[in-house]
Design a protein around this motif. Structure first.
Motif, PDB file in Angstrom:
ATOM      1  N   MET A   1      -3.661  -8.482  -0.769  1.00 49.22           N
ATOM      2  CA  MET A   1      -4.415  -7.601  -1.949  1.00 49.22           C
ATOM      3  C   MET A   1      -4.481  -5.909  -1.698  1.00 49.22           C
ATOM      4  O   MET A   1      -3.833  -5.246  -2.125  1.00 49.22           O
ATOM      5  CB  MET A   1      -6.118  -7.913  -2.112  1.00 49.22           C
ATOM      6  N   ILE A   3      -2.223  -5.272   0.694  1.00 43.52           N
ATOM      7  CA  ILE A   3      -1.083  -4.542   0.714  1.00 43.52           C
ATOM      8  C   ILE A   3      -0.176  -4.625  -0.789  1.00 43.52           C
ATOM      9  O   ILE A   3       0.356  -3.311  -1.124  1.00 43.52           O
ATOM     10  CB  ILE A   3      -0.209  -6.195   1.447  1.00 43.52           C
ATOM     11  N   VAL A   4      -0.602  -5.414  -2.000  1.00 44.62           N
ATOM     12  CA  VAL A   4      -0.512  -4.358  -3.007  1.00 44.62           C
ATOM     13  C   VAL A   4      -0.901  -3.172  -3.638  1.00 44.62           C
ATOM     14  O   VAL A   4      -0.153  -2.414  -4.332  1.00 44.62           O
ATOM     15  CB  VAL A   4      -1.190  -5.472  -3.948  1.00 44.62           C
ATOM     16  N   GLY A   5      -2.346  -3.000  -2.677  1.00 47.73           N
ATOM     17  CA  GLY A   5      -3.163  -1.332  -3.125  1.00 47.73           C
ATOM     18  C   GLY A   5      -1.745  -0.264  -2.542  1.00 47.73           C
ATOM     19  O   GLY A   5      -1.652   0.776  -2.932  1.00 47.73           O
ATOM     20  N   ILE A   7       1.307  -0.452  -2.019  1.00 41.96           N
ATOM     21  CA  ILE A   7       2.937  -0.182  -2.789  1.00 41.96           C
ATOM     22  C   ILE A   7       2.148   0.039  -3.784  1.00 41.96           C
ATOM     23  O   ILE A   7       3.128   1.344  -3.894  1.00 41.96           O
ATOM     24  CB  ILE A   7       3.159  -2.277  -2.713  1.00 41.96           C
ATOM     25  N   ALA A   8       0.893  -0.287  -4.414  1.00 45.23           N
ATOM     26  CA  ALA A   8       1.081   0.891  -5.241  1.00 45.23           C
ATOM     27  C   ALA A   8       0.902   2.467  -5.478  1.00 45.23           C
ATOM     28  O   ALA A   8       1.188   3.424  -6.042  1.00 45.23           O
ATOM     29  CB  ALA A   8       0.102   0.069  -7.114  1.00 45.23           C
ATOM     30  N   CYS A  10       2.465   4.358  -2.934  1.00 48.59           N
ATOM     31  CA  CYS A  10       3.180   4.431  -2.597  1.00 48.59           C
ATOM     32  C   CYS A  10       3.991   4.754  -3.766  1.00 48.59           C
ATOM     33  O   CYS A  10       4.482   6.150  -4.126  1.00 48.59           O
ATOM     34  CB  CYS A  10       4.307   3.432  -1.794  1.00 48.59           C
ATOM     35  N   SER A  60       0.891   2.481   7.217  1.00 47.94           N
ATOM     36  CA  SER A  60       0.665   2.876   5.605  1.00 47.94           C
ATOM     37  C   SER A  60       0.812   3.541   5.476  1.00 47.94           C
ATOM     38  O   SER A  60       1.234   4.430   4.484  1.00 47.94           O
ATOM     39  CB  SER A  60      -1.006   1.662   5.352  1.00 47.94           C
TER      40      SER A  60
END
Length: 80
Positions: A1, A3-5, A7-8, A10, A60
């Motif tokens: 979760m 990681i998805v945050g 990526i979003a 970025c 990150s």
């Protein structure tokens, strides 16, 4: 979760840096500042555990910085 945050975040920063290069600096610095605080908190654990807990925050933060600079660099190469 998480990681998805990241990526979003970025992706949003890259698009913002492409569309509004000067105004993208403040959100990028804020995101990097909050990730740096997480890295500092994780590094307070002793020894190997401290390095293990702070590494995701460091990587990150580096990804956020690279995505912002990539958006500004792409904007610089556009013909308009």
């Amino acid at each position: 979760m998480v990681i998805v945050g990241v990526i979003a975040l970025c992706l949003v920063l890259a698009v913002l840096a492409f569309l509004l290069p000067r105004l993208s600096r403040h959100p990028q610095n804020g995101a990097q500042r909050s990730l740096a605080a997480g890295s500092r908190a994780g590094s307070k654990a002793p020894g190997f555990l401290g390095r293990l807990l702070s590494k995701p925050f460091r990587s990150s933060s580096r990804a956020v910085g690279r995505s912002g600079s990539a958006g500004r660099r792409a904007r610089r190469h556009m013909p308009f």
